[in-house]
Design an enzyme around this catalytic site. Structure first.
Site, short mmCIF file in Angstrom:
data_model
loop_
_atom_site.label_atom_id
_atom_site.label_comp_id
_atom_site.label_asym_id
_atom_site.label_seq_id
_atom_site.Cartn_x
_atom_site.Cartn_y
_atom_site.Cartn_z
N GLU A 48 25.37 58.51 26.45
CA GLU A 48 24.37 57.97 27.36
C GLU A 48 25.12 57.19 28.44
OE1 GLU A 48 21.48 58.96 27.32
OE2 GLU A 48 21.33 59.81 25.32
N CYS B 117 21.44 50.97 33.45
CA CYS B 117 21.95 52.33 33.67
C CYS B 117 20.96 53.20 34.43
CB CYS B 117 22.33 52.98 32.34
SG CYS B 117 20.96 53.18 31.18
#
Length: 464
Positions: free
Chosen positions: A211, A245
């Site tokens: 991720e 993110c």
């Protein structure tokens, strides 16, 4: 770490796949830790960041971690059920043949979690990992050491180290952790570090879920309400001071609407944060290294001809907090357009036609997230069809990440694999195929010696 991994693997083999009751108990214990330590978690994060909004921490690192665990608890019995599949040819089913999938625990899953949401990006993946029946070893970030130490104490108070174990330490500990022969490894962090993690995992053929991040674009469409779009975009850009993110990394706006869009962004920021200095709702940049990195981006942009515009009406930052800014007249030679920003800096790029905006995004690495603002159905569908991105939120930012029943993951440089909900359960499970033959000897015709029956079968099969 090696000894703990060995103990966890032996315990998994000795105990076998855990029952639904055991999995629910582990999920309950994880939920209880977050509930019982909520205030301590928020206070510790504030210390690690220099300042972090208490309410924001309770939302993102506590409540948003509890929800996926509760979701898994509600659904784990259903997810564990044997999944029937069709046999082929279908006539075999009439003779009693059956096919199915059993979802088996992979074994021991390693979790390497980052500093920006230390608890959420550890406990949210635990929903799928524990629901799948695995044991876990965790390496949290060294950049938030107080949070890592608290996590280690919390886990040790509720779990035996053959169930879940936490290891703290610096980058060398992280490198050693990534080299362990796990049954699966989840890494959340920077793309540059992911290359090292994947290389280390490859030595043991450990499957990985990555991720990562990258430059997530926000496209402001032709009919977007600028005031509303700016409020929602700047919420995503200022959440955790942009240290997210899935934060919008840059905005693509019709050329003639850019001045009005920048004004709307300024109004949105000032509305959320009337002042910045000492504002309890506005989070600091995590450390000197990252503050220096962000300032260097702005200095590089200015030196190369960009215009930096303060997005706060009159207020100034304090030493730790960084005021949100827009950057105009940017190009791909500037660091602010080459690197993931991870801070409250918003480059704004002009486009003349929606296809120009799509082409710009597609000329760069595939993003973790894509945001589109507007209600023009044809334009929206064109953007969704033509851009490959990890996940999308339409008319908002960040929210797709909070959907328990949607997979979360990147594509290419922004990641591989996905988790959340049933997709997390399946990521951390082995989907074992099982075929049970009919009591009739239907495979006899496939065994030598071959004769006319096989010739007829092949003639039937090898045709258009």
């Amino acid at each position: 770490m090696h000894a703990t991994l060995d103990r966890q693997k032996l315990a998994q083999l000795a105990d076998g796949p855990p029952s639904a009751a055991i999995r629910i108990d582990r999920l309950d214990r994880a939920i209880g830790l977050l509930v019982d330590h909520a205030d301590e978690i928020a206070a510790t994060l504030r210390e690690d960041f220099g300042h972090r909004s208490i309410e924001a921490s309770l939302v993102t690192d506590v409540a948003a971690s509890i929800e996926p665990l509760k979701h898994a608890k509600r659904h784990v019995r259903q997810w564990m059920r044997r999944e029937r599949r069709a046999v082929s040819p279908a006539a075999l089913a009439l003779l009693g043949a059956r096919a199915w999938i059993d979802y088996q625990p992979k074994g021991v899953v390693g979790v390497m979690s980052p500093w920006n949401f230390p608890f959420n990006l550890t406990f949210a993946p635990l929903a799928g990992i524990l629901a799948a029946g695995n044991r876990v070893m965790i390496k949290p970030s060294e950049f938030t050491p107080r949070s890592s130490a608290l996590m280690q104490r919390m886990i040790a108070s509720a779990f035996d180290d053959t169930e879940i174990a936490v290891f703290t330490g610096d980058a060398d500990v992280g490198a050693a952790f990534a080299s362990l022969p796990f049954d699966h490894l989840l890494f959340t962090g920077a793309t540059s570090i992911a290359r090292h993690v994947m290389r280390a995992a490859a030595a043991n053929l450990v499957p990985v879920t990555l991720e990562l991040g990258g430059k997530s674009p926000a496209i402001v469409g032709c009919d977007a309400d600028l005031a509303l779009a700016a409020k929602r975009l700047m919420f995503g850009k200022t959440l955790n001071a942009g240290q997210v993110c899935v934060a919008p990394d840059y905005a693509l706006v019709e050329r003639q609407r850019i001045p009005a869009f920048v004004d709307a962004c300024r109004a949105a920021v000032t509305g959320m944060f009337p002042v910045l200095a000492d504002n309890p709702d506005y989070t600091a940049i995590v450390n000197d290294r990252h503050r220096g990195r962000l300032r260097a981006y702005l200095a590089d942009a200015r030196a190369k001809g960009a215009t930096v515009i303060d997005l706060h009406a009159g207020a100034t930052s304090d030493e730790r907090r960084m005021a949100p800014v827009a950057v105009l007249d940017v190009d791909d030679g500037m660091e602010v357009m080459r690197e993931e920003i991870f801070g409250p800096i918003l480059p704004v790029l002009p486009y003349d036609r929606i296809d120009d905006a799509i082409a710009y995004v597609n000329a760069h690495a595939r993003p973790l997230s894509l945001y589109y603002f507007g209600n023009h159905t044809e334009e929206q569908e064109r953007v969704l069809a033509r851009i490959v991105a990890g996940g999308v939120t339409v008319n908002d930012t960040v929210m797709h990440l909070t959907m328990d029943d949607l997979p979360f993951g990147g594509v290419g440089p922004s990641g591989m694999g996905a988790y959340h909900g049933i997709d997390g359960f399946r990521t951390f499970s082995h989907a074992r195929s099982v075929y049970r033959q009919s009591r009739f000897d239907v495979s006899a015709m496939l065994r030598p010696p071959y004769g006319k029956m096989v010739s007829r079968l092949l003639a039937f099969k090898i045709r258009r």
